[in-house]
Design an enzyme around this catalytic site. Structure first.
Site, mmCIF file in Angstrom:
data_model
loop_
_atom_site.group_PDB
_atom_site.id
_atom_site.type_symbol
_atom_site.label_atom_id
_atom_site.label_comp_id
_atom_site.label_asym_id
_atom_site.label_seq_id
_atom_site.Cartn_x
_atom_site.Cartn_y
_atom_site.Cartn_z
ATOM 1 N N LYS A 64 38.798 43.021 75.332
ATOM 2 C CA LYS A 64 40.132 43.607 75.453
ATOM 3 C C LYS A 64 40.199 44.977 74.781
ATOM 4 C CE LYS A 64 44.945 41.993 74.827
ATOM 5 N NZ LYS A 64 45.770 40.865 74.339
ATOM 6 N N SER A 141 49.499 39.187 77.232
ATOM 7 C CA SER A 141 49.099 40.587 77.266
ATOM 8 C C SER A 141 47.651 40.809 77.688
ATOM 9 C CB SER A 141 49.307 41.201 75.876
ATOM 10 O OG SER A 141 48.466 40.575 74.914
ATOM 11 N N SER A 165 48.797 34.903 75.029
ATOM 12 C CA SER A 165 48.310 36.122 75.690
ATOM 13 C C SER A 165 47.106 35.931 76.596
ATOM 14 C CB SER A 165 47.975 37.183 74.634
ATOM 15 O OG SER A 165 49.077 37.459 73.819
#
Length: 471
Positions: A64, A141, A165
């Site tokens: 990420k 996210s 997330s």
């Protein structure tokens, strides 16, 4: 060049071209390492002694955008950090490389991991790859991480999970998303959102892939004081061995059968419960009424922690700079207004409000009390002890729920609706317990259905073993 390396070069080139093509529409990647870098990594690994154990040998892994890497910028998808180049690799990145994994690149996310749509002003929006016209939400996210798996761009993707997330996007695209127990994996080198909630998250096509990555990352780290020590891990493992038992009991929280849940999601939940019964598992209803307040508590506590964590991004200590020559206070205030996105600014304002002297006793302090009540509520249902709470226990091994109220929605769906999408997932972060979302067929609209399975704190291995029977 030998035929061996010549063939390897062709394979890398073909794979690289395929990745670029697959990601063109969904935009799961924010950066990708060069084909030369990938080839050199393949060659370097191939030269290692055969007896050297490499559980992730030649596996392409993405991480990420909020995880530090030396070879790519680490921006947290924010204009505030758009030029930040980390001088070191995060602990998890080092572990992945040592295990033979090859870092393909970085994945898209909501700015500073604050959001549920994986959109930002720096890289744009990631879309759901399972929908042909690509106009559906991928979740967030860590939406880029899940999208990269669904698009067959990488073997596994490592992100963060603060309030669902990694699991929400995984449920939306039909892959596996895992949030380990708090403290199992080092967060050194992962940009913080809310320290008491943040965990590293893992996405892969199946539980086997998730487990393989988890085993590589699950170890102590002196750089992270919240990461469990070797002694603590050994103690827990030995205690769990003494208390292991059969038959396995599954808990179904009747409080979570709420009106907001789509009827088709309820049907699939009941279908999975029937599958459990047909496989010989004991299923019983349990009560988790306080956990329904998890979203409200999360908004209060996580935003407050974010207010503290993001204070350093003031363009003086860290962050992008404005050209104007002002006093330091004006520079910091103006730059934060200019470089931070609307969602981040909103959450920071709410966090500051809950920490204000006149509000902290009514908001933040009470939220902490309710959070503890949620932890105790989970603990009293599980058979295994949590080792952090000395309370009466129940007789449940795993808790099974849907991963969401409803499936992925069109991109234009109002954000007020989207903010409820991770309601089923936040309680696990609140309690610090492990949780995995696995795919379970499709809904009537053709989109994936996700089932969440939770276990007692630090019972991660048994959770993955159980979930592996179904995904």
């Amino acid at each position: 060049m030998s035929n061996k390396y010549n063939n390897l070069l062709k394979e890398v080139a073909a794979k690289y071209a395929s990745i670029i093509l697959n990601d063109a529409k969904i935009k799961s990647l924010t950066s990708i390492n060069s084909a030369e870098y990938l080839y050199d990594s393949f060659v370097e690994i191939s030269k290692l002694p055969l007896e050297k154990k490499l559980p992730l040998k030649w596996k392409l892994i993405t991480v990420k955008e909020n995880i530090c890497t030396k070879t790519n910028l680490t921006t947290a998808a924010s204009n505030m950090l758009k030029d930040y180049n980390s001088p070191f690799d995060a602990s998890i990145v080092e572990s992945l490389k040592k295990a033979g994994g090859i870092i393909l690149g970085k994945t898209n996310m909501d700015e500073f991991a604050m959001g549920v749509k994986s959109e930002n002003n720096l890289f744009g929006r990631t879309v759901n790859p399972v929908v042909k016209d690509s106009n559906y939400d991928v979740g967030g996210s860590s939406g880029g991480a899940a999208a990269a798996i669904a698009a067959d761009i990488c073997y596994a993707s490592v992100g963060s999970d603060t309030g669902g997330s990694i699991r929400l996007p995984a449920a939306y695209v039909g892959c596996v998303g895992f949030k380990p127990s708090f403290g199992r994996i080092s967060r050194y080198g992962m940009l913080a959102f809310a320290n008491s909630f943040d965990t590293v998250g893992i996405a892969a096509n199946n539980v086997k892939g998730v487990t393989k990555v988890f085993n590589v990352l699950d170890h102590p780290d002196i750089n992270d004081s919240t990461c469990l020590t070797k002694e603590a891990r050994y103690f827990v493992k030995e205690q769990h061995k003494k208390l292991s038992r059969k038959p396995i009991k599954i808990g179904i929280p009747i409080d979570w059968n709420v009106s907001e849940t789509h009827p088709n999601v309820l049907d699939k939940w009941n279908e999975f419960i029937s599958l459990l019964k047909s496989n010989g598992y004991l299923v019983q209803e349990i009560q988790l009424p306080i956990s329904l307040y998890a979203n409200s508590v999360y908004s209060t506590m996580a935003y407050a922690e974010a207010t503290s964590n993001l204070a350093k991004y003031n363009t003086i200590a860290f962050g992008n700079c404005l050209d104007e020559k002002f006093e330091e206070e004006i520079i910091s205030s103006t730059a934060r207004s200019f470089f931070l996105g609307d969602e981040v600014k909103k959450r920071l304002l709410l966090g500051a409000y809950s920490l204000a002297r006149m509000n902290s006793s009514d908001l933040f302090s009470k939220a902490r009390y309710v959070r503890r009540a949620i932890q105790l509520e989970f603990n009293k249902n599980f058979f295994l002890p949590s080792f952090s709470v000395d309370d009466p226990r129940g007789d449940i091994d795993f808790i099974v729920t849907p991963s969401f109220f409803n499936s992925s929605q069109p991109i234009e769906t109002p954000s007020s609706y989207s903010h409820l999408s991770d309601t089923m997932l936040v309680p696990a972060n609140m309690a610090g317990i492990p949780s995995v979302s696995i795919p379970f067929g499709t809904l009537n609209n053709g989109l994936p259905m996700g089932i969440q399975i939770m276990a007692q704190y630090l019972n991660d291995e048994d959770l993955l073993s159980f979930a592996g029977q179904f995904a």
